[in-house]
Design a protein around this motif. Sequence first.
Motif, mmCIF file in Angstrom:
data_model
loop_
_atom_site.group_PDB
_atom_site.id
_atom_site.type_symbol
_atom_site.label_atom_id
_atom_site.label_comp_id
_atom_site.label_asym_id
_atom_site.label_seq_id
_atom_site.Cartn_x
_atom_site.Cartn_y
_atom_site.Cartn_z
ATOM 1 N N GLY A 115 0.818 -1.228 0.000
ATOM 2 C CA GLY A 115 0.000 0.000 0.000
ATOM 3 C C GLY A 115 0.841 1.262 0.000
ATOM 4 O O GLY A 115 0.323 2.348 0.259
ATOM 5 N N LEU A 116 2.135 1.139 -0.274
ATOM 6 C CA LEU A 116 2.995 2.328 -0.255
ATOM 7 C C LEU A 116 3.143 2.912 -1.653
ATOM 8 O O LEU A 116 3.264 2.180 -2.639
ATOM 9 C CB LEU A 116 4.395 1.974 0.256
ATOM 10 C CG LEU A 116 4.502 1.524 1.720
ATOM 11 C CD1 LEU A 116 5.937 1.125 2.037
ATOM 12 C CD2 LEU A 116 4.049 2.644 2.649
ATOM 13 N N THR A 117 3.155 4.232 -1.706
ATOM 14 C CA THR A 117 3.642 4.932 -2.902
ATOM 15 C C THR A 117 5.069 5.324 -2.571
ATOM 16 O O THR A 117 5.329 5.896 -1.508
ATOM 17 C CB THR A 117 2.754 6.153 -3.196
ATOM 18 O OG1 THR A 117 1.489 5.659 -3.651
ATOM 19 C CG2 THR A 117 3.356 7.046 -4.261
ATOM 20 N N HIS A 118 5.982 4.991 -3.462
ATOM 21 C CA HIS A 118 7.406 5.075 -3.109
ATOM 22 C C HIS A 118 7.984 6.437 -3.485
ATOM 23 O O HIS A 118 8.452 6.650 -4.597
ATOM 24 C CB HIS A 118 8.166 3.915 -3.762
ATOM 25 C CG HIS A 118 7.654 2.604 -3.272
ATOM 26 N ND1 HIS A 118 8.041 2.048 -2.071
ATOM 27 C CD2 HIS A 118 6.711 1.774 -3.781
ATOM 28 C CE1 HIS A 118 7.382 0.918 -1.878
ATOM 29 N NE2 HIS A 118 6.561 0.736 -2.893
ATOM 30 N N TRP A 119 7.942 7.325 -2.503
ATOM 31 C CA TRP A 119 8.359 8.715 -2.716
ATOM 32 C C TRP A 119 9.833 8.816 -3.099
ATOM 33 O O TRP A 119 10.232 9.768 -3.742
ATOM 34 C CB TRP A 119 8.099 9.537 -1.450
ATOM 35 C CG TRP A 119 6.686 10.031 -1.403
ATOM 36 C CD1 TRP A 119 5.568 9.305 -1.127
ATOM 37 C CD2 TRP A 119 6.245 11.363 -1.695
ATOM 38 N NE1 TRP A 119 4.456 10.103 -1.216
ATOM 39 C CE2 TRP A 119 4.851 11.381 -1.553
ATOM 40 C CE3 TRP A 119 6.885 12.554 -2.041
ATOM 41 C CZ2 TRP A 119 4.079 12.520 -1.756
ATOM 42 C CZ3 TRP A 119 6.124 13.704 -2.235
ATOM 43 C CH2 TRP A 119 4.732 13.667 -2.101
ATOM 44 N N ASN A 120 10.627 7.852 -2.671
ATOM 45 C CA ASN A 120 12.048 7.959 -2.992
ATOM 46 C C ASN A 120 12.476 7.028 -4.112
ATOM 47 O O ASN A 120 13.661 6.786 -4.321
ATOM 48 C CB ASN A 120 12.878 7.782 -1.725
ATOM 49 C CG ASN A 120 12.831 9.081 -0.935
ATOM 50 O OD1 ASN A 120 13.588 9.995 -1.222
ATOM 51 N ND2 ASN A 120 11.903 9.202 -0.005
ATOM 52 N N HIS A 121 11.496 6.536 -4.840
ATOM 53 C CA HIS A 121 11.754 5.782 -6.063
ATOM 54 C C HIS A 121 12.389 6.753 -7.069
ATOM 55 O O HIS A 121 11.937 7.891 -7.204
ATOM 56 C CB HIS A 121 10.406 5.270 -6.587
ATOM 57 C CG HIS A 121 10.494 4.207 -7.625
ATOM 58 N ND1 HIS A 121 11.095 4.413 -8.844
ATOM 59 C CD2 HIS A 121 10.050 2.927 -7.632
ATOM 60 C CE1 HIS A 121 11.000 3.304 -9.562
ATOM 61 N NE2 HIS A 121 10.386 2.386 -8.843
ATOM 62 N N PRO A 122 13.423 6.331 -7.805
ATOM 63 C CA PRO A 122 14.054 7.282 -8.732
ATOM 64 C C PRO A 122 13.154 7.696 -9.893
ATOM 65 O O PRO A 122 13.476 8.654 -10.600
ATOM 66 C CB PRO A 122 15.291 6.531 -9.241
ATOM 67 C CG PRO A 122 15.104 5.108 -8.851
ATOM 68 C CD PRO A 122 14.156 5.061 -7.707
ATOM 69 N N ARG A 123 11.998 6.984 -10.045
ATOM 70 C CA ARG A 123 11.074 7.422 -11.103
ATOM 71 C C ARG A 123 9.792 8.022 -10.512
ATOM 72 O O ARG A 123 8.741 8.009 -11.132
ATOM 73 C CB ARG A 123 10.771 6.253 -12.051
ATOM 74 C CG ARG A 123 11.937 5.996 -13.009
ATOM 75 C CD ARG A 123 11.696 4.863 -13.997
ATOM 76 N NE ARG A 123 12.297 3.622 -13.525
ATOM 77 C CZ ARG A 123 11.616 2.566 -13.079
ATOM 78 N NH1 ARG A 123 10.307 2.598 -13.080
ATOM 79 N NH2 ARG A 123 12.237 1.506 -12.646
ATOM 80 N N PHE A 124 9.910 8.553 -9.301
ATOM 81 C CA PHE A 124 8.817 9.335 -8.702
ATOM 82 C C PHE A 124 8.985 10.777 -9.191
ATOM 83 O O PHE A 124 9.958 11.448 -8.842
ATOM 84 C CB PHE A 124 8.907 9.279 -7.167
ATOM 85 C CG PHE A 124 7.820 10.046 -6.450
ATOM 86 C CD1 PHE A 124 6.740 9.382 -5.866
ATOM 87 C CD2 PHE A 124 7.873 11.433 -6.340
ATOM 88 C CE1 PHE A 124 5.744 10.094 -5.189
ATOM 89 C CE2 PHE A 124 6.882 12.141 -5.682
ATOM 90 C CZ PHE A 124 5.814 11.465 -5.098
#
Length: 479
Positions: free
Chosen positions: A67-76
Amino acid sequence: MDGEMFRKSGYRLVDWIAGYLEGAEKYPVAARVRPGEIRAQLPEGPPAQGEPMDRILDDFERLIVPGLTHWNHPRFFAYFPANHSGPSILGELLSAGLGVNAMVWQTSPAATELEEQMMDWLRRLIGLGEGWKGAIQDTASSATLCALLCARERLSDHQINQKGFGGLPNSRPLRVYASTQAHSSVEKAARIGGFGTENLVKIREDLSWAMDPADLEQRIISDKENGFKPCCVVATVGTTSSTAMDPLRPIGEIARRHNLWMHVDAALAGSAAILPEMRWILDGSELAHSLVFNPHKWLFTNFDCSAFFCKEPETLVRTFSINPEYLKTDADQRVTNFRDWGIPLGRRFRALKLWFVLRSFGVEGLQQKIRLHLDLAQRFKYWVEESQEFELLAPVPLQTVCFRFNPAKDMLPSLSTAELERLNLALLQAVNRSGKIFLSHTRLADLLCLRLSIGQTATELRHVEEAWQTLRECALGCN
Ligand code: PLP
């Protein structure tokens, strides 16, 4: 939990975080769950007996991670970044481990003095003069509220704090000015500060979406003639929709002429001023009374950490200081008590993570990252401009690009605004559903724009190239 179990669980958790940071790219960027789906898997109440930490951590991976949106994903690339880094995470962990409350100097002298020093380092880094003093706030929203309250108290000679608005029977409504592009936190502060939404005057923007100073002055003069009391102007450096830059110098000169408090909201953009070539964005800030920028947005420091600077700390302290017996200490005359510099009494030890970040990256390391993000935005902008099917909708002074898909860009007849809007909303949904990238949108006047905002710690050229490719692939399906 005993020390041994803390160690064991702690090592497992640190390992998990290290793996997460290394392997973030394997996750879909935005969560793919339906509303209520996560909650439905959680028990109705807490367990009667304590559970082993291993089981709790297993459940974290099983129930929460999907259920996480990955704020520190390099494609955020959505909203503005809220980035972090290894040193910052360690600083945050240490702060939790210490559990210090940095409300007054005595409650942890090191916390207060490190905060004073870190704010001074940040002040020098972004090129503010000696007269500025700073405190860490949770968010830019809180800092802007503090600024508006200071403006109110300065203008009323601290009478509103004493008597309330109703205690000043002949007073005229106080007015706050900000551009049409100012962040919603300005309106929130105007409401909470008792000015009222109707007394927030929205100043016209120019072609670059920045505040038009001529309109500001006209509105102030007209308000004075019509029984209002101009109190405060909020200038935004790096607006949320398109990173437009309100011109601080002419706005500051107008504020001086009419005796307004000037607050600068540089929530995202302030970090760019650590680059000598970007210092121009704060040109004229010496005319302001207060300024905020968020290391938690674009200086690789975990949320929350907002740097609030004030040129009149005496006004700030007088606005917020209440001195009950139980908070008095012997050192009060000789030290800074940050409880008087904002709204909450209790304060986290946030300076620690900032110290870790500034030392671990070094100034040049921070500059390198910010420069890269600025360069990547210029490349993306170029691809959009050169494309037959996408078009640029605003200047790109920083790291955010506003654009839209327009397959009839160079054709006649062109598509209607409504058709373009439908197409772009469909494209936004498609790219976000792909899990490869995550973008958000905005509106500039009546134009719906897609926004690509670059600023995650691990984002490199290949991630922005992947974003461009994903957009073009998904656009084929929407056309
Ligand atoms: N000001 C501007 C220009 C922003 O873009 C934002 C958030 O994106 C804010 C203020 C609010 O920031 P915070 O979440 O720290 O309150």
